[in-house]
Design an enzyme around this catalytic site. Structure first.
Site, PDB file in Angstrom:
ATOM      1  N   SER A 171      49.765 -27.480  63.116  1.00 58.32           N
ATOM      2  CA  SER A 171      49.952 -27.495  64.570  1.00 58.32           C
ATOM      3  C   SER A 171      48.645 -27.859  65.256  1.00 58.32           C
ATOM      4  CB  SER A 171      50.414 -26.121  65.054  1.00 58.32           C
ATOM      5  OG  SER A 171      50.240 -26.046  66.460  1.00 58.32           O
ATOM      6  N   HIS A 228      52.638 -31.143  63.872  1.00 54.14           N
ATOM      7  CA  HIS A 228      53.370 -30.322  64.844  1.00 54.14           C
ATOM      8  C   HIS A 228      52.635 -30.366  66.176  1.00 54.14           C
ATOM      9  CE1 HIS A 228      56.255 -27.161  65.900  1.00 54.14           C
ATOM     10  NE2 HIS A 228      55.255 -26.535  66.508  1.00 54.14           N
ATOM     11  N   ASP A 287      52.654 -29.078  69.947  1.00 50.52           N
ATOM     12  CA  ASP A 287      53.174 -28.033  70.834  1.00 50.52           C
ATOM     13  C   ASP A 287      52.994 -28.418  72.297  1.00 50.52           C
ATOM     14  OD1 ASP A 287      54.123 -25.872  69.120  1.00 50.52           O
ATOM     15  OD2 ASP A 287      52.037 -25.712  68.447  1.00 50.52           O
ATOM     16  N   MET A 327      53.525 -27.187  76.098  1.00 45.47           N
ATOM     17  CA  MET A 327      53.728 -25.967  76.891  1.00 45.47           C
ATOM     18  C   MET A 327      53.485 -26.261  78.365  1.00 45.47           C
ATOM     19  SD  MET A 327      51.770 -23.235  74.480  1.00 45.47           S
ATOM     20  CE  MET A 327      52.036 -23.175  72.702  1.00 45.47           C
ATOM     21  N   HIS A 379      57.408 -30.033  69.661  1.00 47.36           N
ATOM     22  CA  HIS A 379      58.046 -28.742  69.960  1.00 47.36           C
ATOM     23  C   HIS A 379      57.926 -28.524  71.463  1.00 47.36           C
ATOM     24  CE1 HIS A 379      57.735 -24.062  69.384  1.00 47.36           C
ATOM     25  NE2 HIS A 379      58.771 -24.422  70.112  1.00 47.36           N
ATOM     26  N   MET A 388      58.209 -26.635  74.686  1.00 42.89           N
ATOM     27  CA  MET A 388      58.308 -25.322  75.320  1.00 42.89           C
ATOM     28  C   MET A 388      58.159 -25.560  76.815  1.00 42.89           C
ATOM     29  SD  MET A 388      56.025 -23.351  72.471  1.00 42.89           S
ATOM     30  CE  MET A 388      55.297 -24.901  71.915  1.00 42.89           C
ATOM     31  N   MET A 390      61.189 -19.338  65.332  1.00 40.50           N
ATOM     32  CA  MET A 390      59.880 -18.838  65.751  1.00 40.50           C
ATOM     33  C   MET A 390      59.624 -17.481  65.100  1.00 40.50           C
ATOM     34  SD  MET A 390      58.660 -21.174  67.737  1.00 40.50           S
ATOM     35  CE  MET A 390      57.131 -20.275  68.035  1.00 40.50           C
ATOM     36  N   ASP A 404      57.746 -21.299  62.390  1.00 39.04           N
ATOM     37  CA  ASP A 404      56.578 -21.566  63.234  1.00 39.04           C
ATOM     38  C   ASP A 404      56.014 -20.256  63.769  1.00 39.04           C
ATOM     39  OD1 ASP A 404      54.725 -22.584  65.002  1.00 39.04           O
ATOM     40  OD2 ASP A 404      56.176 -23.528  66.347  1.00 39.04           O
ATOM     41  N   GLY A 433      52.260 -17.733  62.754  1.00 38.61           N
ATOM     42  CA  GLY A 433      51.682 -16.757  61.832  1.00 38.61           C
ATOM     43  C   GLY A 433      51.864 -17.102  60.363  1.00 38.61           C
ATOM     44  N   GLY A 456      49.074 -23.464  62.291  1.00 36.68           N
ATOM     45  CA  GLY A 456      48.005 -23.908  63.170  1.00 36.68           C
ATOM     46  C   GLY A 456      46.683 -23.317  62.751  1.00 36.68           C
ATOM     47  N   SER A 457      46.490 -22.047  63.109  1.00 36.26           N
ATOM     48  CA  SER A 457      45.193 -21.414  62.840  1.00 36.26           C
ATOM     49  C   SER A 457      44.882 -21.343  61.344  1.00 36.26           C
ATOM     50  CB  SER A 457      45.151 -20.016  63.474  1.00 36.26           C
ATOM     51  OG  SER A 457      46.289 -19.266  63.119  1.00 36.26           O
TER      52      SER A 457
HETATM   53  C1  DX5 Z   1      53.264 -21.109  69.268  1.00 36.42           C
HETATM   54  C2  DX5 Z   1      53.350 -22.491  68.705  1.00 36.42           C
HETATM   55  C3  DX5 Z   1      52.920 -22.620  67.303  1.00 36.42           C
HETATM   56  C4  DX5 Z   1      51.479 -22.279  67.052  1.00 36.42           C
HETATM   57  C5  DX5 Z   1      51.379 -21.709  65.677  1.00 36.42           C
HETATM   58  O1  DX5 Z   1      53.924 -21.091  70.504  1.00 36.42           O
HETATM   59  O2  DX5 Z   1      54.688 -22.976  68.792  1.00 36.42           O
HETATM   60  O3  DX5 Z   1      53.215 -23.911  66.787  1.00 36.42           O
HETATM   61  O4  DX5 Z   1      50.623 -23.376  67.143  1.00 36.42           O
HETATM   62  O5  DX5 Z   1      50.084 -21.276  65.487  1.00 36.42           O
HETATM   63  P1  DX5 Z   1      49.694 -20.309  64.292  1.00 36.42           P
HETATM   64  O6  DX5 Z   1      50.051 -21.000  63.020  1.00 36.42           O
HETATM   65  O7  DX5 Z   1      48.237 -20.096  64.481  1.00 36.42           O
HETATM   66  O8  DX5 Z   1      50.517 -19.043  64.483  1.00 36.42           O
HETATM   67 ZN    ZN Z   2      55.235 -24.833  67.737  1.00 37.77          ZN
END
Ligand code: DX5
Ligand code: ZN
Length: 234
Positions: A18, A43, A45, A47, A77, A79, A148, A186, A188, A208-209
């Site tokens: 991500s 990925h 995101d 927002m 994705h 949002m 999610m 998606d 954690g 992501g992280s």
């Molecule tokens: C959260 C996003 C995720 C996010 C995941 O709203 O949709 O895609 O980047 O990040 P990690 O992998 O760090 O939880």
């Molecule tokens: Zn996402």
């Protein structure tokens, strides 16, 4: 099916870093680096500070990645609420996959059709508290389901364990349908839980992280693949 689940295990598993956790000042290089490190899709995101309490990037950034030379599939994705107006813009900007939240559109069926009409793969996203019965009447309009495992809005949150049961229930519904629908998770996702998520039936893993926060993108992606390969088939 003799207790086995061929559609969940014979299929290739995809890792989707991500960009939310990437260095946005060097986004093109960051995406190149994770692709070189073995990412299967990117990925992306989106927002809007309305549907979720954070604000990120729009179609111009997706287009910029394509113009930079990124050819990997881009998994958008959304949002954002409302969502229909922005779907064609993302298709035009080079999106490959587009997913929407049912709470963010008045007409889920119509929004899913809109994604496919614009040549993209369509996905429906389930927040941790969103019931799976949204799936009942739209399975034939879906290329993937995104579950999610955190509340949407931020990277770096803790994986919500109840998502595992939701993955398993979605896997049952998808296998029962016989449709080629992928199941994406998606939030954690880390090296130390990805095996359990794969065992439950997911086949696309957003991280992501865990990837961008590691010093070694290739090492982290390889470790994730090892955990997936070692996961029990259940
Ligand atoms: C959260 C996003 C995720 C996010 C995941 O709203 O949709 O895609 O980047 O990040 P990690 O992998 O760090 O939880
Ligand atoms: Zn996402």
């Amino acid at each position: 099916m003799n207790g086995s689940r061929p559609s969940s295990r014979s299929k290739q598993h995809w890792i989707a870093p991500s960009i939310l956790s990437a260095d946005f000042a060097r986004l093109g290089e960051e995406v190149e680096a994770v692709v070189a490190a073995g990412a299967d899709l990117i990925h992306f995101d989106v927002m809007d500070n309305h549907y979720v309490p954070n604000l990120t990037v729009g179609p111009v950034v997706c287009r910029a990645l394509r113009d930079h030379g990124i050819t990997a599939p881009i998994d958008v994705h959304l949002m954002v609420k409302p969502v229909d107006r922005i779907i064609p813009d993302f298709a035009e900007a080079g999106a490959t996959f587009i997913s929407i939240h049912p709470e963010a559109t008045e007409h889920v069926d119509r929004s899913l059709q809109l994604i496919r009409e614009h040549g993209c793969k369509a996905g429906l996203v389930f927040n941790p508290a969103t019931p799976l019965n949204w799936l009942d009447h739209v399975l034939d309009k879906l290329d993937f389901v995104l579950l999610m495992s955190v509340n949407p809005g931020f990277g770096g949150q803790q994986f919500i364990e109840s998502a595992l049961e939701k993955v398993a229930r979605t896997r049952e519904a998808v296998d029962r349908s016989g449709l080629p629908i992928r199941i994406e998770i998606d939030g954690g996702v880390k090296v130390d839980n990805i095996g359990r998520i794969a065992a439950a039936g997911a086949d696309i893993f957003v991280a992501g992280s865990a990837i961008f926060g590691s010093g070694d993108y290739a090492g982290t992606i390889a470790a994730m693949r090892r955990e997936i390969a070692a996961a029990p088939t259940a």
